[in-house]
Design a protein around this motif. Sequence first.
Motif, short mmCIF file in Angstrom:
data_model
loop_
_atom_site.label_atom_id
_atom_site.label_comp_id
_atom_site.label_asym_id
_atom_site.label_seq_id
_atom_site.Cartn_x
_atom_site.Cartn_y
_atom_site.Cartn_z
N ARG A 178 1.62 2.60 11.69
CA ARG A 178 0.36 3.04 11.53
C ARG A 178 -0.23 4.33 12.61
NH1 ARG A 178 -3.14 3.10 8.07
NH2 ARG A 178 -5.11 2.09 8.28
N LEU A 221 1.34 6.86 12.86
CA LEU A 221 1.64 8.06 12.25
C LEU A 221 0.68 8.22 10.92
CD1 LEU A 221 5.50 8.02 12.31
CD2 LEU A 221 3.98 9.10 13.89
N GLU A 222 0.59 7.08 10.20
CA GLU A 222 -0.58 7.10 9.37
C GLU A 222 -1.72 7.60 9.68
OE1 GLU A 222 1.79 3.41 6.76
OE2 GLU A 222 -0.24 3.25 7.76
N GLU A 249 -2.66 9.53 11.93
CA GLU A 249 -2.46 10.78 12.24
C GLU A 249 -3.09 11.83 11.01
OE1 GLU A 249 1.03 11.91 14.32
OE2 GLU A 249 0.53 10.48 16.03
N GLU A 250 -2.92 11.35 9.87
CA GLU A 250 -3.17 12.31 8.74
C GLU A 250 -4.61 12.54 8.96
OE1 GLU A 250 -2.07 10.02 5.23
OE2 GLU A 250 0.16 9.93 5.91
N THR A 251 -5.55 11.40 9.33
CA THR A 251 -6.88 11.69 9.65
C THR A 251 -7.34 12.42 10.79
OG1 THR A 251 -7.43 9.74 8.07
CG2 THR A 251 -9.30 10.48 9.72
N GLY A 282 -5.36 14.18 12.62
CA GLY A 282 -4.76 15.62 13.11
C GLY A 282 -3.49 15.08 13.61
N GLU A 283 -2.30 16.27 13.51
CA GLU A 283 -1.14 15.90 13.88
C GLU A 283 -0.96 15.82 15.42
OE1 GLU A 283 1.20 19.49 12.59
OE2 GLU A 283 0.77 19.08 10.46
N ASN A 284 0.23 15.24 15.81
CA ASN A 284 0.44 15.03 17.16
C ASN A 284 2.15 14.94 17.48
OD1 ASN A 284 0.19 14.41 19.94
ND2 ASN A 284 -1.17 12.51 19.53
N ASN A 339 -4.05 9.33 20.28
CA ASN A 339 -4.77 9.44 19.07
C ASN A 339 -6.17 8.40 19.60
OD1 ASN A 339 -2.81 10.64 18.02
ND2 ASN A 339 -2.05 8.97 16.91
N GLU A 386 -8.52 1.37 10.06
CA GLU A 386 -8.72 2.82 10.06
C GLU A 386 -8.86 3.40 11.49
OE1 GLU A 386 -7.46 4.71 7.65
OE2 GLU A 386 -7.09 2.74 6.23
#
Length: 395
Positions: free
Chosen positions: A73, A75-76, A78-80, A82-84, A95, A200
Motif C-alpha cells: 500500500r 508503494l501504491e 506514492e503514485e499520488t 510522489g516517488e520515493n 510519506n 488513501e
Amino acid sequence: MSGQVGFSIIGVAALVAHAQLYCADTALVHAANAVKTSLVGCALALGFERMTSGSLVNQYPDRAGPTTLLGMRTLELEETLGENFGPVAPRMFANAGKEYCVKYGATIEHFAKIASKNHKHAVNNPYAQFRDGWTEDQVLNSPKVTDLLTKLMCTPTSDGAACCIVASEDFVHAHKLENQAIEIVAQALETDEPSTFESESAMELAGYGMTKRCADRVFEQAGFAPGHGRDEVGVVELHDCFAPAELFTYAALGLCAPEGAHKLVDNGDNTYGGKYVINPSGGLEARGHPIGATGVGMHFSVTMQLRGWSGISQAPNLFNTADKRGRYGLVHNIGLGGAVVNSARQILRCADPEPDARLGYNHATECRPITMADLDKVKAKKSSEYVLQAGLAKL
C-alpha cells in the motif's frame, strides 16, 4: 483485591542498555489485566530483542511477512504523493510526513528539530544508545535514507531488554513499596480498521487513526470528557520510530489540534520549559529501538519520571498540582500491522522522593551491569543451575 493497580519497574542494567516494543507492551496489558481481575497479585511483563544489522527485513522467507500489505500500500500511495526511495519502513513514515506537510505546512526542518531534541535529551540518559546530542544542522546534513528522511531522523538497529512488575495494592502494601508504586489509571490496546488501507492516507497507513482511537479510550477511562485531559499530562514517551511519526502523533494523541503539531515544535512545547516534556529518554531515535522491548522501556522512563527519580532529566512541575498525586504520564507505543497501546499513569504516592535504598543506587540515573549476586536476589524459588549457567554462557 482493590481495583487499583500499583505499578513498579525493576532496574535494567548495562546488558539491556537500549531498553524498549510491540509484544512486550501487549504483555504489559495482559499482566495488568491479570492483576485487575485478581488472577494474580503480581505479574512481570518482559520484552527483549537482538536485531540483525541493517533495515528491517522479513526473518521468515518461507512466508509473507506481517507488514507485506503495508509495504504494497505504501508503494501504491506514492503514485499520488510522489516517488520515493529507500527501505519500505522509513518510506512509509516519510510519506506520512509528506502528507502532513502538504496538509498543514510543516517542513523538513520540523523533523530535524524533533530528532535533534530527542538526541539532546538522550545525552543525560545512561541507557541511551546514542548520547551525542546532534544539532539540527547535523541531523539535516546526515545521509539521506528517503527523499525526506536523513539517517539521524531514524531509529537505529538495537539490542536490548526491559521488564516491569505490575502488582495489586495489597501486594504493594504488603511489601512496603509505596514509595515507588505508580498507578495505572488507564490503558488501552487498539488495532487497524479498514480505513488503514482504504482511506488513501499515508498517515492512516502509518497508524494515525488507531493511535487517536486508543488515546481517546485512555482519557475516557481516566474519567475525562471527550477531548479533555491532555492538559493534565506532564511527561510523554511516544513511538518516534522516525521523526515524522513523532510529529503527527502529537495530533493523534490530542496534545494539539490536527494542524498544530509543527507549531507545538516551533513553540518548544515538546521539551523542557514547554507544555510537555516528550521523550525525555531520547526516544527511539536516540535511546534505541530493540523492537521486542521498546514499549516496556518507555514505561520505565515514565515511571522514573513519576517517581521523581530522573535527576537532571526530570520533567519539571509534575508535582506542583492541587492533586497531591501529581500530573499524568502518557506512554504510546505502536506496532504496524497492527497494534497500538496507550497507558496513562498518575502518582499514587510520593511520600519518599528518594530512590529506593534497597538497590543501593538510583537505577534511573545510573546504569550498572547485573551481577550474580543480583540474580540470586530475584531468581525463582525453584531454579535450575544448569539452565542459569547455560544462559550466562550465551552472554
